[in-house]
Scaffold this motif. Structure first.
Motif, PDB file in Angstrom:
ATOM      1  N   ALA A   1       0.828  -1.205   0.000  1.00 15.58           N
ATOM      2  CA  ALA A   1       0.000   0.000   0.000  1.00 15.58           C
ATOM      3  C   ALA A   1       0.865   1.259   0.000  1.00 15.58           C
ATOM      4  CB  ALA A   1      -0.938  -0.022   1.201  1.00 15.58           C
ATOM      5  N   LYS A   2       1.937   1.258   0.772  1.00 11.08           N
ATOM      6  CA  LYS A   2       2.836   2.414   0.791  1.00 11.08           C
ATOM      7  C   LYS A   2       3.542   2.587  -0.559  1.00 11.08           C
ATOM      8  CE  LYS A   2       3.817   2.278   5.775  1.00 11.08           C
ATOM      9  NZ  LYS A   2       4.875   2.129   6.800  1.00 11.08           N
ATOM     10  N   GLU A   3       3.931   1.490  -1.195  1.00  9.53           N
ATOM     11  CA  GLU A   3       4.575   1.585  -2.512  1.00  9.53           C
ATOM     12  C   GLU A   3       3.617   2.150  -3.550  1.00  9.53           C
ATOM     13  OE1 GLU A   3       7.832  -2.070  -2.176  1.00  9.53           O
ATOM     14  OE2 GLU A   3       5.990  -2.316  -3.330  1.00  9.53           O
ATOM     15  N   ASN A   4       2.349   1.767  -3.509  1.00  8.97           N
ATOM     16  CA  ASN A   4       1.374   2.319  -4.441  1.00  8.97           C
ATOM     17  C   ASN A   4       1.169   3.811  -4.200  1.00  8.97           C
ATOM     18  OD1 ASN A   4       0.630   0.141  -6.111  1.00  8.97           O
ATOM     19  ND2 ASN A   4      -0.664  -0.716  -4.505  1.00  8.97           N
ATOM     20  N   GLU A   5       1.153   4.209  -2.951  1.00  9.20           N
ATOM     21  CA  GLU A   5       1.034   5.634  -2.642  1.00  9.20           C
ATOM     22  C   GLU A   5       2.243   6.400  -3.162  1.00  9.20           C
ATOM     23  OE1 GLU A   5       0.466   8.539   1.288  1.00  9.20           O
ATOM     24  OE2 GLU A   5       0.514   6.343   1.497  1.00  9.20           O
ATOM     25  N   ALA A   6       3.439   5.825  -2.981  1.00 10.14           N
ATOM     26  CA  ALA A   6       4.642   6.474  -3.505  1.00 10.14           C
ATOM     27  C   ALA A   6       4.629   6.511  -5.031  1.00 10.14           C
ATOM     28  CB  ALA A   6       5.887   5.750  -3.008  1.00 10.14           C
ATOM     29  N   PHE A   7       4.076   5.477  -5.660  1.00  4.42           N
ATOM     30  CA  PHE A   7       3.982   5.447  -7.124  1.00  4.42           C
ATOM     31  C   PHE A   7       3.075   6.564  -7.638  1.00  4.42           C
ATOM     32  CE2 PHE A   7       1.528   3.894 -10.814  1.00  4.42           C
ATOM     33  CZ  PHE A   7       2.549   3.843 -11.753  1.00  4.42           C
ATOM     34  N   GLU A   8       1.946   6.770  -6.980  1.00  8.36           N
ATOM     35  CA  GLU A   8       1.047   7.843  -7.394  1.00  8.36           C
ATOM     36  C   GLU A   8       1.709   9.209  -7.230  1.00  8.36           C
ATOM     37  OE1 GLU A   8      -2.470   7.334  -5.124  1.00  8.36           O
ATOM     38  OE2 GLU A   8      -3.082   5.466  -6.136  1.00  8.36           O
ATOM     39  N   LYS A   9       2.459   9.389  -6.146  1.00  8.95           N
ATOM     40  CA  LYS A   9       3.162  10.656  -5.962  1.00  8.95           C
ATOM     41  C   LYS A   9       4.229  10.842  -7.039  1.00  8.95           C
ATOM     42  CE  LYS A   9       2.519  10.939  -0.937  1.00  8.95           C
ATOM     43  NZ  LYS A   9       3.198  10.978   0.379  1.00  8.95           N
ATOM     44  N   ARG A  10       4.903   9.758  -7.406  1.00  8.24           N
ATOM     45  CA  ARG A  10       5.923   9.850  -8.449  1.00  8.24           C
ATOM     46  C   ARG A  10       5.307  10.227  -9.791  1.00  8.24           C
ATOM     47  NH1 ARG A  10      11.365  10.689  -8.882  1.00  8.24           N
ATOM     48  NH2 ARG A  10      12.158   9.789 -10.801  1.00  8.24           N
ATOM     49  N   CYS A  11       4.188   9.616 -10.123  1.00  6.51           N
ATOM     50  CA  CYS A  11       3.522   9.946 -11.387  1.00  6.51           C
ATOM     51  C   CYS A  11       3.032  11.389 -11.377  1.00  6.51           C
ATOM     52  CB  CYS A  11       2.365   8.983 -11.631  1.00  6.51           C
ATOM     53  SG  CYS A  11       2.869   7.273 -11.935  1.00  6.51           S
ATOM     54  N   GLU A  12       2.535  11.849 -10.231  1.00  8.61           N
ATOM     55  CA  GLU A  12       2.080  13.228 -10.133  1.00  8.61           C
ATOM     56  C   GLU A  12       3.254  14.195 -10.276  1.00  8.61           C
ATOM     57  OE1 GLU A  12      -0.514  16.343  -9.846  1.00  8.61           O
ATOM     58  OE2 GLU A  12      -0.970  14.203 -10.058  1.00  8.61           O
ATOM     59  N   LEU A  13       4.411  13.806  -9.725  1.00  7.78           N
ATOM     60  CA  LEU A  13       5.596  14.655  -9.836  1.00  7.78           C
ATOM     61  C   LEU A  13       6.060  14.786 -11.282  1.00  7.78           C
ATOM     62  CD1 LEU A  13       7.897  16.227  -8.417  1.00  7.78           C
ATOM     63  CD2 LEU A  13       9.108  14.050  -8.216  1.00  7.78           C
ATOM     64  N   LEU A  14       5.947  13.708 -12.066  1.00  8.97           N
ATOM     65  CA  LEU A  14       6.410  13.714 -13.454  1.00  8.97           C
ATOM     66  C   LEU A  14       5.313  14.113 -14.431  1.00  8.97           C
ATOM     67  CD1 LEU A  14       8.535  10.423 -13.498  1.00  8.97           C
ATOM     68  CD2 LEU A  14       9.318  12.766 -13.127  1.00  8.97           C
ATOM     69  N   ARG A  15       4.165  14.554 -13.925  1.00  9.22           N
ATOM     70  CA  ARG A  15       3.048  14.856 -14.816  1.00  9.22           C
ATOM     71  C   ARG A  15       3.359  16.026 -15.743  1.00  9.22           C
ATOM     72  NH1 ARG A  15      -1.808  12.832 -14.457  1.00  9.22           N
ATOM     73  NH2 ARG A  15      -1.373  12.133 -12.325  1.00  9.22           N
ATOM     74  N   ASN A  16       4.097  17.018 -15.253  1.00  8.75           N
ATOM     75  CA  ASN A  16       4.437  18.177 -16.086  1.00  8.75           C
ATOM     76  C   ASN A  16       5.793  18.006 -16.751  1.00  8.75           C
ATOM     77  OD1 ASN A  16       5.929  18.376 -13.748  1.00  8.75           O
ATOM     78  ND2 ASN A  16       5.775  20.604 -13.619  1.00  8.75           N
ATOM     79  N   ARG A  17       6.102  16.785 -17.121  1.00  8.78           N
ATOM     80  CA  ARG A  17       7.339  16.524 -17.857  1.00  8.78           C
ATOM     81  C   ARG A  17       7.338  17.322 -19.155  1.00  8.78           C
ATOM     82  NH1 ARG A  17      10.132  11.420 -18.222  1.00  8.78           N
ATOM     83  NH2 ARG A  17       8.364  10.472 -17.141  1.00  8.78           N
ATOM     84  N   PRO A  18       8.429  17.998 -19.485  1.00  5.43           N
ATOM     85  CA  PRO A  18       8.432  18.802 -20.712  1.00  5.43           C
ATOM     86  C   PRO A  18       8.359  17.927 -21.951  1.00  5.43           C
ATOM     87  CG  PRO A  18      10.629  18.737 -19.747  1.00  5.43           C
ATOM     88  CD  PRO A  18       9.707  18.097 -18.758  1.00  5.43           C
ATOM     89  N   ALA A  19       7.649  18.412 -22.947  1.00  7.60           N
ATOM     90  CA  ALA A  19       7.570  17.712 -24.223  1.00  7.60           C
ATOM     91  C   ALA A  19       8.840  17.949 -25.023  1.00  7.60           C
ATOM     92  CB  ALA A  19       6.341  18.165 -25.002  1.00  7.60           C
ATOM     93  N   ASP A  20       8.995  17.151 -26.073  1.00  6.56           N
ATOM     94  CA  ASP A  20      10.179  17.298 -26.907  1.00  6.56           C
ATOM     95  C   ASP A  20      10.206  18.658 -27.588  1.00  6.56           C
ATOM     96  OD1 ASP A  20      12.539  15.796 -28.245  1.00  6.56           O
ATOM     97  OD2 ASP A  20      11.415  16.592 -29.942  1.00  6.56           O
ATOM     98  N   ALA A  21       9.023  19.186 -27.922  1.00 10.24           N
ATOM     99  CA  ALA A  21       8.976  20.511 -28.554  1.00 10.24           C
ATOM    100  C   ALA A  21       9.488  21.589 -27.604  1.00 10.24           C
ATOM    101  CB  ALA A  21       7.545  20.818 -28.994  1.00 10.24           C
ATOM    102  N   GLU A  22       9.183  21.460 -26.305  1.00  9.39           N
ATOM    103  CA  GLU A  22       9.693  22.435 -25.339  1.00  9.39           C
ATOM    104  C   GLU A  22      11.205  22.327 -25.199  1.00  9.39           C
ATOM    105  OE1 GLU A  22       6.986  23.349 -21.762  1.00  9.39           O
ATOM    106  OE2 GLU A  22       6.532  21.256 -22.246  1.00  9.39           O
ATOM    107  N   MET A  23      11.708  21.108 -25.170  1.00  8.26           N
ATOM    108  CA  MET A  23      13.156  20.941 -25.091  1.00  8.26           C
ATOM    109  C   MET A  23      13.830  21.559 -26.307  1.00  8.26           C
ATOM    110  SD  MET A  23      13.747  19.196 -22.234  1.00  8.26           S
ATOM    111  CE  MET A  23      15.288  18.309 -22.437  1.00  8.26           C
ATOM    112  N   ALA A  24      13.246  21.362 -27.489  1.00  7.86           N
ATOM    113  CA  ALA A  24      13.817  21.950 -28.699  1.00  7.86           C
ATOM    114  C   ALA A  24      13.749  23.474 -28.659  1.00  7.86           C
ATOM    115  CB  ALA A  24      13.087  21.406 -29.926  1.00  7.86           C
TER     116      ALA A  24
END
Length: 558
Positions: A266-289
């Motif tokens: 249960a704790k690992e699933n909670e940490a997984f959801e937090k990790r996905c939320e943290l990476l949600r605003n990952r920059p797109a390739d167009a932004e990197m370019a």
């Protein structure tokens, strides 16, 4: 620079986290051979103990009572403390490779997976070790069992699922952070460990003393005593080989282990959801370019300021970007490789010569450091060499792939066939694994730039399997244009300036502005069949990029 760039760029290089899997808790079960060994082992142990007790009692019942209390009392203490001191044998989770996997031998994929997991576990725990020289060994000693157990559990649970090991790095880091918090709170230290070690040693010593007291009373019948001791020893070996002790311990602790692993999952699933939320605003390739383009514009202005040049003095410019040593790299599907640090080469082509500057660019922060400048005349260029390692594909028929020309019938037939197949671009028929540019000067100095290395791209595409999407190369048009200009300058020397200036004058005098290069447009007859006015403006002139016998596009190359 964008305010959130530094806080988002690192997310582009993070792999997509894998969803945690539940660590299985093995139910205590014995196979028929183990049941057989445990059954006969128990019979022989009981027979040996009974026969030994009869021999001692026949001589002295007081000695039999004292030795019996010592052996059974301290033996129970050993049985209570021993499983906690040997977690590898009694823990119901996969703390090491199973016997089946060890018997068939690790496959290359499993071996590579295991090596990555062990390296990552060691790196994450070393990164969180205390800075103090005296506390660091204590941290490594206290987490030794946690590190070993975590690595073996992940290898056993995830190695056969087809998940890339890099996608589990977040889970290893989370466990390391959890142990760090426990260490700071004093929970990772086991205050009863020394007590258990002392209890185990005391129990073993008590059993030895009990047998030391009983053995002299058994010597009146040496043959029977030898048989009793032999039954006892062989029976103990059969019980251990049949894992009867493991079955008993796991049967009594199964529910507790199941509840502990459910809480951990249960704790690992909670940490997984937090990790996905943290990476949600990952920059797109167009932004990197876009960010890289802004950096290039800034570096061009920086180089012009360093050399004291104005915009009108720069006839053309070129950028070449290579990966900095020890940088992180990532790419989206069908996109170019992106790096966390670049070595940017800026070439400013002026009327008097070439101004070149190389800088180290930290991409997340945009910090530029270690600039290196070099200026030389056009007649100082000796040669330009481009080394490519790649593959060029045919289009399905056994015919030569000729360069396209307007009058080339082979190219016309090929274009018609490509239109029938969905207008597949010619750039998809070839790709480059490795591209290296070397600019040689007459004084013997060389400028060596590795502008592309797509070996990892090829390996990744091969590993995607037969059902992968059709091969498509990342866009390298800017790269090709930069190399073309530099090769043209090296080939033509100062004559390139004359053609480049003529190109500027033609572009400025063109009545309809800048036109893209191409064949002359046909003159169309107006409706009604009357001839066209001869004074009407004709097709725009074709522009020369400064190379002998060739025309292509823009003045500056990004």
């Amino acid at each position: 620079m964008d305010k959130d760039r530094e806080g988002r760029v690192w997310k582009f290089f993070e792999p997509v986290p894998a969803e945690p899997l539940k660590v299985p808790v093995k139910w205590p079960a014995l196979k028929p051979p183990q049941w057989t060994m445990a059954f006969w082992g128990a019979i022989m142990v009981v027979a040996g103990l009974v026969l030994s007790a009869v021999l001692v009692t026949s001589v002295s019942w007081r000695t039999a009572t004292v030795s019996g209390i010592l052996i059974f009392g301290f033996g129970s203490l050993v049985g209570y403390v021993g499983p906690e001191m040997l977690p590898v044998r009694y823990t119901p989770s996969p703390t090491r490779d199973s016997k089946e996997s060890r018997r068939r031998g690790p496959s290359p994929e499993r071996r590579w997976f295991a090596e990555h997991v062990h390296r990552t576990v060691q790196r994450q725990y070393e990164k969180r070790a205390p800075r103090a020289a005296l506390r660091r060994p204590l941290w490594m000693a206290a987490t030794r069992r946690s590190r070993t157990t975590l690595a073996n559990e992940i290898i056993e649970v995830y190695s056969d699922t087809g998940i890339a090991p890099s996608r589990i790095d977040w889970l290893i880091a989370w466990h390391a952070e959890d142990d760090e918090r426990k260490w700071a709170a004093g929970k990772i230290k086991d205050p009863r460990r020394l007590l258990r070690i002392a209890s185990l040693l005391t129990g073993v010593l008590g059993v030895v003393v009990g047998w030391y007291v009983a053995l002299p009373k058994m010597l009146w019948a040496p043959v029977i005593a030898s048989i009793a001791l032999a039954w006892l020893i062989v029976g103990m070996v059969l019980l251990v080989a049949g894992q009867a002790d493991v079955h008993i311990v796991r049967r009594y602790t199964h529910r507790a282990w199941q509840a502990a692993f459910d809480e951990r999952f249960a704790k690992e699933n909670e940490a997984f959801e937090k990790r996905c939320e943290l990476l949600r605003n990952r920059p797109a390739d167009a932004e990197m370019a876009r960010w890289l383009d802004f950096d290039k514009f800034y570096l061009k202005s920086l180089a012009m300021n360093q050399y004291g040049l104005g915009n009108r003095e720069v006839i053309a410019h070129a950028f070449l970007a290579e990966a900095a040593p020890n940088c992180r790299r990532a790419r989206v599907s069908h996109g170019p490789s992106r790096f966390s640090a670049y070595t940017i080469w800026i070439f400013l082509l002026t009327g008097s010569g070439v101004r070149q500057m190389a800088v180290h660019l930290d991409f997340p922060t945009g910090i530029v450091k270690d600039p290196q400048r070099r200026a030389f005349r056009y007649d100082a260029l000796a040669s330009a060499q481009t080394t490519e390692l790649g593959i060029r594909f045919d289009d399905g028929r056994r015919e030569r792939l000729l360069p396209p020309t307007p009058a080339d019938g082979n190219a016309q037939r090929r274009d018609e066939r490509e239109a029938e197949r969905g207008n597949e671009s010619r750039s998809e028929k070839s790709f480059v694994f490795f591209q290296q540019f070397q600019l040689s000067l007459v004084n013997g100095q060389n400028i060596l730039i590795t502008v592309e290395n797509l070996e990892e791209w090829l390996l990744r595409r091969v590993s995607e399997g037969r059902n992968a999407s059709p091969l498509k190369m990342p866009d390298t048009s800017d790269l090709t244009g930069a190399l073309s200009i530099l090769e043209a300058v090296a080939a033509d020397g100062s004559a390139w300036i004359t053609r480049a200036r003529a190109r500027r004058r033609n572009a400025a005098s063109a009545p309809l502005g800048r036109w893209s290069p191409g064949p002359p447009l046909p003159r169309q007859e107006p409706s009604g069949g009357l001839p066209t006015d001869p004074r009407a403006p004709g097709p725009p002139p074709r522009f020369d990029d400064g190379r002998q016998g060739g025309a292509s596009g823009d003045q500056g190359v990004r």
